[in-house]
Design a protein around this motif. Structure first.
Motif, PDB file in Angstrom:
ATOM      1  N   VAL A  41      31.883  17.018   3.377  1.00  0.00           N
ATOM      2  CA  VAL A  41      31.541  15.680   3.879  1.00  0.00           C
ATOM      3  C   VAL A  41      32.821  14.926   4.216  1.00  0.00           C
ATOM      4  O   VAL A  41      32.923  14.286   5.270  1.00  0.00           O
ATOM      5  N   ALA A  42      33.810  14.994   3.337  1.00  0.00           N
ATOM      6  CA  ALA A  42      35.078  14.298   3.579  1.00  0.00           C
ATOM      7  C   ALA A  42      35.771  14.843   4.822  1.00  0.00           C
ATOM      8  O   ALA A  42      36.313  14.070   5.621  1.00  0.00           O
ATOM      9  N   ASP A  43      35.753  16.153   5.009  1.00  0.00           N
ATOM     10  CA  ASP A  43      36.403  16.763   6.171  1.00  0.00           C
ATOM     11  C   ASP A  43      35.728  16.349   7.475  1.00  0.00           C
ATOM     12  O   ASP A  43      36.390  16.235   8.514  1.00  0.00           O
ATOM     13  N   ALA A  44      34.429  16.127   7.426  1.00  0.00           N
ATOM     14  CA  ALA A  44      33.703  15.727   8.636  1.00  0.00           C
ATOM     15  C   ALA A  44      34.136  14.345   9.110  1.00  0.00           C
ATOM     16  O   ALA A  44      34.096  14.047  10.304  1.00  0.00           O
ATOM     17  N   VAL A  45      34.578  13.505   8.184  1.00  0.00           N
ATOM     18  CA  VAL A  45      34.932  12.126   8.519  1.00  0.00           C
ATOM     19  C   VAL A  45      36.449  11.931   8.607  1.00  0.00           C
ATOM     20  O   VAL A  45      36.928  11.065   9.334  1.00  0.00           O
ATOM     21  N   ARG A  46      37.212  12.733   7.905  1.00  0.00           N
ATOM     22  CA  ARG A  46      38.657  12.517   7.737  1.00  0.00           C
ATOM     23  C   ARG A  46      39.400  12.305   9.054  1.00  0.00           C
ATOM     24  O   ARG A  46      40.206  11.388   9.178  1.00  0.00           O
ATOM     25  N   THR A  47      39.158  13.131  10.048  1.00  0.00           N
ATOM     26  CA  THR A  47      39.940  13.048  11.291  1.00  0.00           C
ATOM     27  C   THR A  47      39.582  11.832  12.130  1.00  0.00           C
ATOM     28  O   THR A  47      40.284  11.526  13.088  1.00  0.00           O
ATOM     29  N   SER A  48      38.515  11.127  11.778  1.00  0.00           N
ATOM     30  CA  SER A  48      38.148   9.932  12.544  1.00  0.00           C
ATOM     31  C   SER A  48      38.744   8.664  11.932  1.00  0.00           C
ATOM     32  O   SER A  48      38.609   7.584  12.500  1.00  0.00           O
ATOM     33  N   LEU A  49      39.417   8.776  10.798  1.00  0.00           N
ATOM     34  CA  LEU A  49      39.939   7.600  10.094  1.00  0.00           C
ATOM     35  C   LEU A  49      41.359   7.265  10.521  1.00  0.00           C
ATOM     36  O   LEU A  49      42.106   8.123  10.974  1.00  0.00           O
ATOM     37  N   GLY A  50      41.716   6.002  10.355  1.00  0.00           N
ATOM     38  CA  GLY A  50      43.084   5.558  10.592  1.00  0.00           C
ATOM     39  C   GLY A  50      43.344   5.188  12.029  1.00  0.00           C
ATOM     40  O   GLY A  50      42.478   5.325  12.907  1.00  0.00           O
ATOM     41  N   PRO A  51      44.559   4.703  12.282  1.00  0.00           N
ATOM     42  CA  PRO A  51      44.904   4.247  13.638  1.00  0.00           C
ATOM     43  C   PRO A  51      44.955   5.386  14.657  1.00  0.00           C
ATOM     44  O   PRO A  51      44.810   5.157  15.844  1.00  0.00           O
ATOM     45  N   ARG A  52      45.145   6.601  14.186  1.00  0.00           N
ATOM     46  CA  ARG A  52      45.184   7.747  15.099  1.00  0.00           C
ATOM     47  C   ARG A  52      43.905   8.575  14.997  1.00  0.00           C
ATOM     48  O   ARG A  52      43.893   9.759  15.312  1.00  0.00           O
ATOM     49  N   GLY A  53      42.841   7.931  14.550  1.00  0.00           N
ATOM     50  CA  GLY A  53      41.569   8.627  14.377  1.00  0.00           C
ATOM     51  C   GLY A  53      41.006   9.127  15.691  1.00  0.00           C
ATOM     52  O   GLY A  53      41.106   8.475  16.727  1.00  0.00           O
ATOM     53  N   MET A  54      40.429  10.301  15.643  1.00  0.00           N
ATOM     54  CA  MET A  54      39.870  10.910  16.848  1.00  0.00           C
ATOM     55  C   MET A  54      38.366  10.633  16.924  1.00  0.00           C
ATOM     56  O   MET A  54      37.700  10.431  15.907  1.00  0.00           O
TER      57      MET A  54
END
Length: 99
Positions: A41-54
């Motif tokens: 679940v965390a991996d599914a969301v991780r890359t969308s977080l932060g200023p460089r989120g995808m």
């Protein structure tokens, strides 16, 4: 009679003394399964977080496509079967509702 009761009580106390090796192995397996589900679940969301989120492109079984980088939307669109992962998704929904 008293001796039988004492022996039976001793046998019951030995059974309740601690889990068997197979029980501990099963507990460890369940714990590992819960950790893997939470990481997924965390991996599914991780890359969308932060200023460089995808952005994520999510397609539904009906063919609808959603493009978002909002973690709450990503989790809402997920179909989760594992109980621990499902609990995490529900938790995120309740946090969104509170804010």
């Amino acid at each position: 009679r008293n001796a039988t009761c004492v022996i039976r009580a001793m046998a019951d106390s030995k059974q309740q003394a601690g889990p068997k090796a197979s029980d501990r192995a099963q507990e460890k397996s369940v714990r590992e399964s819960n950790i893997v589900a939470a990481k997924a679940v965390a991996d599914a969301v991780r890359t969308s977080l932060g200023p460089r989120g995808m952005d994520k492109m999510i397609s539904s079984p009906g063919g609808d496509v959603v493009i978002t980088n909002d973690g709450a939307t990503i989790l809402k669109q997920m179909e989760v079967a594992h109980p621990t992962a499902k609990m995490l998704v529900e938790l995120s929904k309740s946090q969104v509702a509170d804010s």
